[in-house]
Design a protein around this motif. Sequence first.
Motif, PDB file in Angstrom:
ATOM      1  N   VAL A  48       0.844  -1.201   0.000  1.00  0.00           N
ATOM      2  CA  VAL A  48       0.000   0.000   0.000  1.00  0.00           C
ATOM      3  C   VAL A  48       0.879   1.251   0.000  1.00  0.00           C
ATOM      4  O   VAL A  48       0.599   2.230  -0.694  1.00  0.00           O
ATOM      5  N   TYR A  49       1.960   1.199   0.761  1.00  0.00           N
ATOM      6  CA  TYR A  49       2.876   2.334   0.874  1.00  0.00           C
ATOM      7  C   TYR A  49       3.506   2.673  -0.475  1.00  0.00           C
ATOM      8  O   TYR A  49       3.538   3.840  -0.891  1.00  0.00           O
ATOM      9  N   ILE A  50       4.001   1.662  -1.178  1.00  0.00           N
ATOM     10  CA  ILE A  50       4.676   1.901  -2.462  1.00  0.00           C
ATOM     11  C   ILE A  50       3.701   2.486  -3.483  1.00  0.00           C
ATOM     12  O   ILE A  50       4.033   3.433  -4.201  1.00  0.00           O
ATOM     13  N   ALA A  51       2.501   1.946  -3.536  1.00  0.00           N
ATOM     14  CA  ALA A  51       1.496   2.478  -4.465  1.00  0.00           C
ATOM     15  C   ALA A  51       1.173   3.930  -4.129  1.00  0.00           C
ATOM     16  O   ALA A  51       1.075   4.787  -5.023  1.00  0.00           O
ATOM     17  N   THR A  52       1.042   4.229  -2.839  1.00  0.00           N
ATOM     18  CA  THR A  52       0.689   5.585  -2.403  1.00  0.00           C
ATOM     19  C   THR A  52       1.809   6.579  -2.692  1.00  0.00           C
ATOM     20  O   THR A  52       1.546   7.741  -3.041  1.00  0.00           O
ATOM     21  N   LEU A  53       3.061   6.142  -2.560  1.00  0.00           N
ATOM     22  CA  LEU A  53       4.188   7.021  -2.903  1.00  0.00           C
ATOM     23  C   LEU A  53       4.073   7.510  -4.340  1.00  0.00           C
ATOM     24  O   LEU A  53       4.374   8.668  -4.643  1.00  0.00           O
ATOM     25  N   ASN A  54       3.637   6.637  -5.229  1.00  0.00           N
ATOM     26  CA  ASN A  54       3.512   7.000  -6.639  1.00  0.00           C
ATOM     27  C   ASN A  54       2.347   7.954  -6.877  1.00  0.00           C
ATOM     28  O   ASN A  54       2.459   8.898  -7.657  1.00  0.00           O
ATOM     29  N   ILE A  55       1.243   7.712  -6.207  1.00  0.00           N
ATOM     30  CA  ILE A  55       0.064   8.546  -6.410  1.00  0.00           C
ATOM     31  C   ILE A  55       0.255   9.947  -5.809  1.00  0.00           C
ATOM     32  O   ILE A  55      -0.246  10.936  -6.338  1.00  0.00           O
ATOM     33  N   ALA A  56       0.992  10.036  -4.699  1.00  0.00           N
ATOM     34  CA  ALA A  56       1.200  11.322  -4.018  1.00  0.00           C
ATOM     35  C   ALA A  56       2.495  12.009  -4.444  1.00  0.00           C
ATOM     36  O   ALA A  56       2.839  13.070  -3.900  1.00  0.00           O
ATOM     37  N   ASP A  57       3.186  11.450  -5.407  1.00  0.00           N
ATOM     38  CA  ASP A  57       4.492  11.979  -5.811  1.00  0.00           C
ATOM     39  C   ASP A  57       4.415  13.452  -6.231  1.00  0.00           C
ATOM     40  O   ASP A  57       3.616  13.820  -7.095  1.00  0.00           O
ATOM     41  N   ASN A  58       5.239  14.277  -5.573  1.00  0.00           N
ATOM     42  CA  ASN A  58       5.368  15.709  -5.888  1.00  0.00           C
ATOM     43  C   ASN A  58       4.110  16.541  -5.622  1.00  0.00           C
ATOM     44  O   ASN A  58       4.024  17.685  -6.080  1.00  0.00           O
ATOM     45  N   VAL A  59       3.153  15.985  -4.899  1.00  0.00           N
ATOM     46  CA  VAL A  59       1.996  16.794  -4.494  1.00  0.00           C
ATOM     47  C   VAL A  59       2.417  17.586  -3.251  1.00  0.00           C
ATOM     48  O   VAL A  59       2.827  16.991  -2.250  1.00  0.00           O
ATOM     49  N   PRO A  60       2.331  18.913  -3.286  1.00  0.00           N
ATOM     50  CA  PRO A  60       2.840  19.733  -2.172  1.00  0.00           C
ATOM     51  C   PRO A  60       2.177  19.413  -0.838  1.00  0.00           C
ATOM     52  O   PRO A  60       0.960  19.254  -0.748  1.00  0.00           O
ATOM     53  N   GLY A  61       3.027  19.307   0.187  1.00  0.00           N
ATOM     54  CA  GLY A  61       2.521  19.194   1.547  1.00  0.00           C
ATOM     55  C   GLY A  61       1.966  17.853   1.953  1.00  0.00           C
ATOM     56  O   GLY A  61       1.358  17.733   3.014  1.00  0.00           O
ATOM     57  N   VAL A  62       2.147  16.811   1.130  1.00  0.00           N
ATOM     58  CA  VAL A  62       1.632  15.488   1.482  1.00  0.00           C
ATOM     59  C   VAL A  62       2.763  14.627   2.039  1.00  0.00           C
ATOM     60  O   VAL A  62       3.783  14.426   1.386  1.00  0.00           O
ATOM     61  N   LYS A  63       2.559  14.150   3.238  1.00  0.00           N
ATOM     62  CA  LYS A  63       3.533  13.275   3.882  1.00  0.00           C
ATOM     63  C   LYS A  63       2.965  11.870   3.945  1.00  0.00           C
ATOM     64  O   LYS A  63       1.870  11.656   4.464  1.00  0.00           O
ATOM     65  N   SER A 149      -4.426   0.892  -7.213  1.00  0.00           N
ATOM     66  CA  SER A 149      -3.756   2.193  -7.299  1.00  0.00           C
ATOM     67  C   SER A 149      -4.745   3.293  -7.657  1.00  0.00           C
ATOM     68  O   SER A 149      -4.645   4.427  -7.170  1.00  0.00           O
ATOM     69  N   GLN A 150      -5.686   2.960  -8.518  1.00  0.00           N
ATOM     70  CA  GLN A 150      -6.716   3.930  -8.898  1.00  0.00           C
ATOM     71  C   GLN A 150      -7.555   4.336  -7.690  1.00  0.00           C
ATOM     72  O   GLN A 150      -7.897   5.507  -7.516  1.00  0.00           O
ATOM     73  N   LYS A 151      -7.875   3.351  -6.843  1.00  0.00           N
ATOM     74  CA  LYS A 151      -8.662   3.629  -5.645  1.00  0.00           C
ATOM     75  C   LYS A 151      -7.913   4.590  -4.717  1.00  0.00           C
ATOM     76  O   LYS A 151      -8.515   5.489  -4.114  1.00  0.00           O
ATOM     77  N   ILE A 152      -6.605   4.420  -4.605  1.00  0.00           N
ATOM     78  CA  ILE A 152      -5.792   5.329  -3.791  1.00  0.00           C
ATOM     79  C   ILE A 152      -5.865   6.744  -4.356  1.00  0.00           C
ATOM     80  O   ILE A 152      -6.031   7.723  -3.613  1.00  0.00           O
ATOM     81  N   ALA A 153      -5.764   6.858  -5.684  1.00  0.00           N
ATOM     82  CA  ALA A 153      -5.817   8.175  -6.326  1.00  0.00           C
ATOM     83  C   ALA A 153      -7.169   8.844  -6.078  1.00  0.00           C
ATOM     84  O   ALA A 153      -7.235  10.039  -5.753  1.00  0.00           O
ATOM     85  N   ILE A 154      -8.234   8.083  -6.213  1.00  0.00           N
ATOM     86  CA  ILE A 154      -9.579   8.632  -6.002  1.00  0.00           C
ATOM     87  C   ILE A 154      -9.753   9.055  -4.546  1.00  0.00           C
ATOM     88  O   ILE A 154     -10.298  10.122  -4.254  1.00  0.00           O
ATOM     89  N   ALA A 155      -9.270   8.222  -3.633  1.00  0.00           N
ATOM     90  CA  ALA A 155      -9.395   8.512  -2.201  1.00  0.00           C
ATOM     91  C   ALA A 155      -8.650   9.791  -1.832  1.00  0.00           C
ATOM     92  O   ALA A 155      -9.188  10.659  -1.123  1.00  0.00           O
ATOM     93  N   LEU A 156      -7.425   9.939  -2.319  1.00  0.00           N
ATOM     94  CA  LEU A 156      -6.636  11.134  -1.997  1.00  0.00           C
ATOM     95  C   LEU A 156      -7.219  12.377  -2.675  1.00  0.00           C
ATOM     96  O   LEU A 156      -7.223  13.463  -2.086  1.00  0.00           O
ATOM     97  N   ALA A 157      -7.716  12.209  -3.903  1.00  0.00           N
ATOM     98  CA  ALA A 157      -8.324  13.333  -4.606  1.00  0.00           C
ATOM     99  C   ALA A 157      -9.588  13.811  -3.887  1.00  0.00           C
ATOM    100  O   ALA A 157      -9.853  15.017  -3.812  1.00  0.00           O
ATOM    101  N   ASP A 158     -10.362  12.880  -3.350  1.00  0.00           N
ATOM    102  CA  ASP A 158     -11.573  13.234  -2.604  1.00  0.00           C
ATOM    103  C   ASP A 158     -11.233  13.980  -1.307  1.00  0.00           C
ATOM    104  O   ASP A 158     -11.913  14.934  -0.924  1.00  0.00           O
TER     105      ASP A 158
END
Length: 303
Positions: A48-63, A149-158
């Motif tokens: 889950v961590y590796i997938a999330t690193l890719n989805i959140a890559d270079n998004v400001p302020g996301v740890k 990975s898509q679900k992670i992207a949707i979750a973070l975007a929401d």
Amino acid sequence: MKNKKTVMAIMIAVLTIICIAICVLAYNRRKEIDANNRLNVVTSFYPVYIATLNIADNVPGVKVTNLSKPETGCLHDYQLSSDDAKLLANADILLVNGGGMESFLDTKKFAKKYPNLKVISIDENLPKEELDEDNAHYWMNLDFYQIYSQKIAIALADCDSEYSLEYMENYHGYSNKIDALIKKAKTIEAAANGKGVILLHEAFVYLADELDMKTEMILDLDDGAEVSASDLSKACKLIEEGKVSYIIGDSTYGSAIAKTIEDETGLHTIFIDPLTTGEYDRNAYLKGMKANLEILKVNLRQR
């Protein structure tokens, strides 16, 4: 007297400038700290961590922080530590694999203890009819991992709508890389030719399905579980009867039993990585799965 007043005025001016400078620096530092911790995302374990690193890559302020240690592997009997509790107390989102993988997660208790924490299970969009109820190693199937990975992207975007475009762009970029591996897997499927396989780790069930292999038996050795004499005898019989052409296992736990089976039947085990642990690098999954497919490609063609 006049000179003293002048000197005093200069000193006051200098001190004022220094104070202003300190305040500006402090404000900028505070702003920088806030930017670095705008959204705290915690993941339950390595895939889950590796997938999330890719989805959140270079998004400001996301740890993004992983809850379990990289050597933990699957979360069998995992217990939250005091450090984990502190991490969750400061988190905005907890992304979990789902499917019962996070045995430590009691939804009701979490809601009471961490009222501001949003817990998101990323298996929600997977095709339920294709899932094994007792097997949550979804990431080992490339099609599932793409949905995952898509679900992670949707979750973070929401949760972070201001940067929804960035999350979705990251997903599409990552998805294209996963697509390349899916195409590679298709070329291996023909070599597998629907033949029978014994698996020494339940994580490989979904990969075997993707390659259209027939799983005849699972000797799940995850976390060092032992194989009974009767199961060993059954496995050897399947091989001798020609129902099994391949054995696929994880060298961490399966090397001993693999040696025993090879001594009995002459069939050696193909060792690949279940990708439950590894380097904290956002390309780790892609590299690991590519290596797995290369190993399978070579070994399946040789038989």
